[in-house]
Enzyme design. Structure first.
Site, PDB file in Angstrom:
ATOM      1  N   ASP A  41      82.764  71.965  55.092  1.00 18.81           N
ATOM      2  CA  ASP A  41      82.404  71.027  54.030  1.00 18.81           C
ATOM      3  C   ASP A  41      83.409  71.276  52.926  1.00 18.81           C
ATOM      4  O   ASP A  41      83.407  72.340  52.307  1.00 18.81           O
ATOM      5  CB  ASP A  41      80.971  71.301  53.555  1.00 18.81           C
ATOM      6  CG  ASP A  41      80.503  70.270  52.540  1.00 18.81           C
ATOM      7  OD1 ASP A  41      81.329  69.854  51.697  1.00 18.81           O
ATOM      8  OD2 ASP A  41      79.321  69.898  52.588  1.00 18.81           O
TER       9      ASP A  41
ATOM     10  N   LYS B 252      71.875  64.208  65.235  1.00 19.72           N
ATOM     11  CA  LYS B 252      71.397  65.472  64.684  1.00 19.72           C
ATOM     12  C   LYS B 252      70.020  65.259  64.089  1.00 19.72           C
ATOM     13  O   LYS B 252      69.802  64.297  63.351  1.00 19.72           O
ATOM     14  CB  LYS B 252      72.346  65.957  63.598  1.00 19.72           C
ATOM     15  CG  LYS B 252      71.720  67.023  62.684  1.00 19.72           C
ATOM     16  CD  LYS B 252      72.672  67.549  61.659  1.00 19.72           C
ATOM     17  CE  LYS B 252      71.927  68.422  60.644  1.00 19.72           C
ATOM     18  NZ  LYS B 252      72.850  69.198  59.807  1.00 19.72           N
TER      19      LYS B 252
ATOM     20  N   GLU C 242      71.981  74.458  65.449  1.00 20.45           N
ATOM     21  CA  GLU C 242      72.496  74.670  64.097  1.00 20.45           C
ATOM     22  C   GLU C 242      71.539  75.515  63.261  1.00 20.45           C
ATOM     23  O   GLU C 242      70.414  75.078  62.981  1.00 20.45           O
ATOM     24  CB  GLU C 242      72.745  73.310  63.430  1.00 20.45           C
ATOM     25  CG  GLU C 242      73.300  73.450  62.021  1.00 20.45           C
ATOM     26  CD  GLU C 242      73.582  72.108  61.349  1.00 20.45           C
ATOM     27  OE1 GLU C 242      73.699  71.092  62.069  1.00 20.45           O
ATOM     28  OE2 GLU C 242      73.667  72.080  60.108  1.00 20.45           O
TER      29      GLU C 242
ATOM     30  N   HIS D  27      79.686  69.369  57.843  1.00 15.88           N
ATOM     31  CA  HIS D  27      78.383  69.305  57.198  1.00 15.88           C
ATOM     32  C   HIS D  27      78.384  68.191  56.148  1.00 15.88           C
ATOM     33  O   HIS D  27      79.430  67.755  55.686  1.00 15.88           O
ATOM     34  CB  HIS D  27      78.126  70.659  56.539  1.00 15.88           C
ATOM     35  CG  HIS D  27      77.046  70.678  55.513  1.00 15.88           C
ATOM     36  ND1 HIS D  27      77.290  70.608  54.156  1.00 15.88           N
ATOM     37  CD2 HIS D  27      75.699  70.763  55.646  1.00 15.88           C
ATOM     38  CE1 HIS D  27      76.140  70.657  53.502  1.00 15.88           C
ATOM     39  NE2 HIS D  27      75.168  70.756  54.370  1.00 15.88           N
TER      40      HIS D  27
ATOM     41  N   ASN E 190      75.978  66.534  52.614  1.00 13.22           N
ATOM     42  CA  ASN E 190      74.815  66.266  51.756  1.00 13.22           C
ATOM     43  C   ASN E 190      74.768  64.761  51.491  1.00 13.22           C
ATOM     44  O   ASN E 190      75.669  64.028  51.893  1.00 13.22           O
ATOM     45  CB  ASN E 190      74.961  67.003  50.429  1.00 13.22           C
ATOM     46  CG  ASN E 190      74.711  68.493  50.537  1.00 13.22           C
ATOM     47  OD1 ASN E 190      75.568  69.298  50.215  1.00 13.22           O
ATOM     48  ND2 ASN E 190      73.537  68.863  50.997  1.00 13.22           N
TER      49      ASN E 190
ATOM     50  N   ASN F 111      67.439  74.766  59.530  1.00 14.71           N
ATOM     51  CA  ASN F 111      67.800  75.344  58.224  1.00 14.71           C
ATOM     52  C   ASN F 111      67.365  76.802  58.064  1.00 14.71           C
ATOM     53  O   ASN F 111      66.926  77.232  56.986  1.00 14.71           O
ATOM     54  CB  ASN F 111      67.234  74.511  57.073  1.00 14.71           C
ATOM     55  CG  ASN F 111      68.237  73.496  56.543  1.00 14.71           C
ATOM     56  OD1 ASN F 111      67.864  72.376  56.232  1.00 14.71           O
ATOM     57  ND2 ASN F 111      69.503  73.850  56.471  1.00 14.71           N
TER      58      ASN F 111
ATOM     59  N   ASN G  60      76.320  75.994  58.884  1.00 18.88           N
ATOM     60  CA  ASN G  60      76.838  75.772  57.535  1.00 18.88           C
ATOM     61  C   ASN G  60      76.044  76.648  56.560  1.00 18.88           C
ATOM     62  O   ASN G  60      76.017  76.385  55.370  1.00 18.88           O
ATOM     63  CB  ASN G  60      76.729  74.307  57.105  1.00 18.88           C
ATOM     64  CG  ASN G  60      75.302  73.899  56.900  1.00 18.88           C
ATOM     65  OD1 ASN G  60      74.548  73.867  57.867  1.00 18.88           O
ATOM     66  ND2 ASN G  60      74.896  73.581  55.670  1.00 18.88           N
TER      67      ASN G  60
ATOM     68  N   LYS H 204      67.468  66.996  61.491  1.00 17.27           N
ATOM     69  CA  LYS H 204      67.172  68.030  60.502  1.00 17.27           C
ATOM     70  C   LYS H 204      65.752  68.508  60.753  1.00 17.27           C
ATOM     71  O   LYS H 204      64.789  67.738  60.636  1.00 17.27           O
ATOM     72  CB  LYS H 204      67.292  67.446  59.103  1.00 17.27           C
ATOM     73  CG  LYS H 204      66.833  68.364  57.983  1.00 17.27           C
ATOM     74  CD  LYS H 204      67.715  69.590  57.846  1.00 17.27           C
ATOM     75  CE  LYS H 204      68.966  69.253  57.041  1.00 17.27           C
ATOM     76  NZ  LYS H 204      69.836  70.437  56.870  1.00 17.27           N
TER      77      LYS H 204
ATOM     78  N   ASP I 275      68.688  71.304  63.609  1.00 16.44           N
ATOM     79  CA  ASP I 275      69.035  72.163  62.462  1.00 16.44           C
ATOM     80  C   ASP I 275      67.780  72.536  61.683  1.00 16.44           C
ATOM     81  O   ASP I 275      67.375  71.837  60.765  1.00 16.44           O
ATOM     82  CB  ASP I 275      70.015  71.406  61.552  1.00 16.44           C
ATOM     83  CG  ASP I 275      70.264  72.147  60.244  1.00 16.44           C
ATOM     84  OD1 ASP I 275      69.950  73.353  60.167  1.00 16.44           O
ATOM     85  OD2 ASP I 275      70.780  71.512  59.308  1.00 16.44           O
TER      86      ASP I 275
END
Lengths: 428, 428
Positions: free
Chosen positions: B299, B196, B252, B326, B328, B229, B275, B198, B227
């Site tokens: 999550d 993945k 994502e 997901h 953190n 975001n 997510n 980000k 992803d």
């Protein structure tokens, strides 16, 4: 911990001549008792509705269940799903083992596993489901139109020496006055505070009259429900709904189909309940699409067990559905499982249905569980908190053999009383 | 069994200068470790993202949790919900304790209760969640654009003596070649088989170029995910999606909003994952209405715990959603909880996200959990199977005090590097 044996025992319990849309109850209701024996010397109990298909399916699941650790519910579930999957059934040439039995098979096995887990951990089943949100579970008075007689060993005869509820249970209830008398007797005996009438037996206005008679008799403080088992048309459902608006707590399956139920709900504004149009997870998308009901009448026997019903309870929260419980004729193992489950579901806020008062036979030690003030205590004993009365089990198994019934067929029973009677899925 | 004490310890763990749509990771990531002490001499562990609000909320929940039996998850949940309900917050004048913290508070407490229950019953947590459906849980390589440096005690400096992944972890990755090098180093070190990236840090076409560079480098057998975001427009998401169709395993959160995500999915035909737009049970009806995603990145910290995530998994089955996880920045307690949970969910069929390789600090005995071949074994030890290293906890708590951070704010960190930088919810 390993399951070392699985005993599957079909039983027949006396059942009165109760009327419903499908016909007439036979003198015996069929159940199957599942006992899982573990290598630590304990046993766990499960119970499901009896039928030749479920019996064969449970027998076929034995090879999956025996040898497993009862905590491995996912592995057991996956094994059962695979055992009854299309490929396996085709490979074994077992067309009689329909996949539709999977939920009931899994339910019986899962409840027995929870009983074992509870005994192994010293915890009541409710604690393995997240713990109690209530100490007592409310049940409703489940009324039927009925012919005179008791069923079971009496056949459709009556016992002249019976007193109390046993005597009341033998009386006919075929009109509003009979229904009110039955309701009063059942509430007197068990303390129930909500009342459900199984309808679909007489013309719709007669059944509405019975509800209105109960409303007049008990007053607005007693929640009333009517369940015609989906044999009314949408128009009939709406017309009768208009007579009963403000009277019914909920309107249970007056008509067939998710879209149709949704329409009746929209047109009447009465809360709709179902155990017929939304009965599995596959039906949830359609339920959301049609808003087919406001309350789902769950049944762990049909939804696949206790964990599945907890998952259903979350779905009900998410989509604004209330939650209550459906019932068939059953003995104390199912009642104990229902009570632990209801004790752990925050949003199960309606009194649960149960046929239990109608049956007098029992397989658990100490005889029938006792309602107090219309409710049952959630047991604190390890597991389900009920033990198997093996003499009673043997007697009820012999009763099963002797009565010759292997599948429920209310139409055949009805034809004995009304020759030529036939089930009509859309009757009124 | 009763919980006699609740220790709540905020910690700071070293975190590299990782870039994302919200800015730049600080040199420390914040977590909170919850330890529940029971009257049988055992303790249970939980972990959640650190923030001043969550810290205050956990402190406020102590009065609910202490004194409870850890098996009474429903009572604990109801107590926490009530404690953070509008009425209670208003009555106490505690406007800083937002109800939005409830899921995280409950998650930390529930995981610690499961750890206690596992120890009390001698069972790994996975067995209390229905038992394992897999012995190992796959995780993905979680790539970031990053500046040079390691974070933590090194600040944004680098350790010239570091080798292997520790050395690679300190390198910058700001273009496709840098991303490919980082991916290769991480896969070499941990054996991950899915990757993945980000995104949301650089112009969309540059990030698409990085994905295409990885596709070229790793070939079609390595699932790739991007992803951004949610800071891209629908049109940008569609345009970039067309470049990456057939390349991405899933796309994502390229854009914000359930309707918008659904539109990108329909127009590109790429499986969408989130997510961000479907992050609580309240969002499920909207998700169904808009078909906003094909895969929910669960999550347990945000969905309310382990049981809630199991309920989510059923909802995913019902509505045809895939399920992944997901992450953190976190330490080993959360990783152990994620692994037990993933081990018990049949339909969690994607490699889970984890930031874990980016952190070097740890609070569990024996140091960091070790990936093998990109996966972690589901522990067979009672409870979570991890024990608290109290010296390490004290050191990371001191680090928390010393670093002065109390809330994550990636924008402030970014402004130190790029003065005047501001988060833009719709950037490209």
């Amino acid at each position: 911990m390993r399951i070392t044996d699985m005993h599957i025992t079909p039983i027949a319990v006396g059942d009165p001549p109760l009327l419903n849309a499908a016909g007439l109850h036979a003198p015996y209701a069929l159940r199957i008792i599942v006992e899982l024996v573990a290598d630590d010397g304990t046993y766990g109990l499960g119970e499901v509705p009896g039928s030749s298909g479920t019996l064969a399916s449970l027998e076929a699941s034995r090879e999956i269940v025996v040898g497993k650790d009862p905590f491995q519910l996912n592995a057991i579930r996956q094994g059962i799903d695979k055992r009854f999957g299309k490929e396996e059934i085709a490979a074994r040439g077992e067309a009689h083992l329909a996949f539709g039995r999977v939920s009931q098979v899994h339910s019986a096995v899962e409840v027995a596993c929870y009983d074992l887990m509870g005994k192994a951990t010293g915890r009541p089943v409710v604690d393995l489901l997240g713990g109690r949100v209530r100490d007592r579970v409310d049940f409703s008075a489940y009324l039927f139109y009925k012919y005179e007689g008791a069923g079971g060993a009496l056949g459709f005869g009556t016992d002249p020496n019976a007193t109390g509820w046993a005597a009341a249970r033998q009386k006919a209830a075929l009109d509003p006055a009979g229904v009110v008398a039955e309701a009063q007797a059942m509430c007197d005996a068990f303390g129930f505070k909500s009342i459900k009438l199984k309808g679909g037996a007489f013309p719709p206005d007669e059944e509405a009259d019975a509800i209105l008679a109960m409303y007049e008799h008990f007053g607005p403080g007693t929640p009333l429900r009517l369940d015609p088992n989906a044999i009314w048309s949408v128009e009939t459902s709406v017309r009768i709904g208009e007579r009963l608006k403000g009277i019914l707590e909920y309107y249970e399956d007056p008509c067939r189909g998710q879209a149709e139920m949704g329409e009746v709900g929209r047109r009447t504004g009465i809360p709709m309940a179902t155990n017929m149009c939304t009965t599995s997870f596959d039906h949830i998308p359609g339920s959301v699409q049609h808003h087919s009901e406001d309350i789902i009448l769950s049944d762990h026997h049909f939804w696949g067990g206790l964990r599945s019903t907890l998952e259903l309870s979350r779905i009900c929260q998410v989509f604004g559905r209330g939650l209550s419980m459906h019932s068939n004729s059953h003995v104390g193992i199912s009642l104990a499982a229902m009570t632990h489950l209801a004790g752990a579901i925050p949003n199960l806020t309606y009194a649960c249905d149960t046929h239990y008062p109608w049956q007098s036979d029992e397989v658990i030690v100490g005889g029938k569980l006792q309602f107090e003030d219309g409710s049952l205590a959630v047991s604190n004993e390890p597991g389900l908190g009920v033990e198997l009365d093996r003499d009673a089990l043997a007697k009820l198994h012999q009763q099963y053999i002797d009565c010759g019934l292997t599948d429920r067929n209310d139409a055949i029973e009805m034809q004995k009383v009304q020759p030529g009677w036939e089930f009509q899925p859309l009757r009124w």
